[in-house]
Design an enzyme around this catalytic site. Structure first.
Site, mmCIF file in Angstrom:
data_model
loop_
_atom_site.group_PDB
_atom_site.id
_atom_site.type_symbol
_atom_site.label_atom_id
_atom_site.label_comp_id
_atom_site.label_asym_id
_atom_site.label_seq_id
_atom_site.Cartn_x
_atom_site.Cartn_y
_atom_site.Cartn_z
ATOM 1 N N ASP A 117 0.846 -1.198 0.000
ATOM 2 C CA ASP A 117 0.000 0.000 0.000
ATOM 3 C C ASP A 117 0.876 1.240 0.000
ATOM 4 O OD1 ASP A 117 0.383 0.993 2.996
ATOM 5 O OD2 ASP A 117 0.166 -1.192 3.057
ATOM 6 N N ASP A 141 0.704 3.554 2.446
ATOM 7 C CA ASP A 141 0.490 4.119 3.774
ATOM 8 C C ASP A 141 -0.734 5.037 3.682
ATOM 9 O OD1 ASP A 141 1.582 3.866 6.432
ATOM 10 O OD2 ASP A 141 2.150 5.969 6.321
#
Length: 291
Positions: free
Chosen positions: A209, A211
């Site tokens: 991802d 973050d």
């Protein structure tokens, strides 16, 4: 030269290692506590493998509850000379998207709840962490990733947060501004302890991802992470299998001295060392304490 034994620590989503043969589970007692799971010992090709799921099977341990000292001590007792750490992480850079593997070479430790050393009162040691990753092992991982057609990047800084919560937006933006590449919750103090145990260490930071800093992506959540983790786990197994197939029979001396880190690290005079602590250090530091 010592026989090379490859240790693999599986992070989120990596609770087993497909491709291992002659597998057995072998309980190994540690004076430091309980490891995350019973190690699985086998081989890939002719390379001996010791596999340990960092969070336990079924992901029962949070990053702060892992007994990192027991895990590394057990690896040492199993004869491991080199550790590949497989770790899910968030990215701070557009050019490091979910699905890519980052072979980091630096760490920043932002943890605060964890035992970070085997040494202490009664036997003090200071090892160098200037270059925490073994460059020869990192190169093997990179070459294996390229050979397998994986999106693998060499170099970068991993900041380790305490967790178990994900970052606040302010934290995420701050870490990004500081130039860090990825963020995770588990490689510290793991890398420090591996260095103290004189085990060469390298991380495969598997990006799941962005973050929460990225304006074009929603804040990270478990469902989104798991979706990428499943794909990453299959690629990680391919990567480790390729590394193992090409691994040398004998342990290669580490160019940055990770396998001799205790040579000049112990400060406490022999006559002042705590016998109880020295006894616990038999596997980790026996090479230098018993001569």
């Amino acid at each position: 030269m010592a026989r090379a034994v490859l240790g693999v620590i599986g992070g989120s989503g990596v609770y087993d290692l497909p491709g291992m043969e002659d597998v057995r589970e072998e309980p190994i007692a540690s004076p430091w506590g309980e490891p995350s799971a019973v190690p699985r010992i086998g081989r890939i090709g002719t390379t001996p493998i010791v596999f340990l799921p960092r969070h336990g099977r079924g992901h029962r341990l949070s990053p702060s509850d892992i007994d990192y000292r027991a895990n590394i001590d057990v690896m040492k007792r199993a004869g491991v000379t080199d550790i590949v750490s497989l770790s899910a992480c968030g990215s701070f850079k557009d050019e490091l998207p979910p699905g890519c593997f980052v072979l980091v070479d630096q760490f920043v430790d932002r943890t605060h709840r964890r035992e970070s050393s085997f040494f202490g009162a009664g036997c003090v040691a200071h090892v160098s962490m200037a270059h925490p990753v073994g460059p020869a092992l990192q190169q093997r991982l990179y070459d294996a990733g390229v050979a397998e057609g994986l999106d693998v990047r060499r170099g970068g800084t991993y900041v380790c947060m305490e967790g178990p919560q994900f970052s606040s937006l302010a934290e995420s933006l701050g870490y990004k501004a500081m130039g860090y590449d990825v963020i995770g919750m588990t490689n510290m103090p793991e890398a420090k302890l591996a260095r103290e145990a004189e085990i060469t260490y390298a991380t495969v930071a598997m990006v799941t991802d962005y973050d929460c800093w990225h304006p074009g992506h929603a804040a990270v959540d478990v469902a989104a992470v798991i979706a990428v983790v499943r794909a990453n786990a299959a690629n990680a197994a391919r990567l480790v299998a390729r590394v193992a197939r090409d691994f040398p029979e004998e342990h290669e001396p580490c160019p940055v001295g990770s396998d001799t880190a205790l040579e000049v690290a112990i400060m406490t005079a022999p006559e002042m060392r705590d016998p109880a602590l020295v006894a616990k250090l038999d596997a980790v530091a026996g090479r230098v304490l018993n001569r």
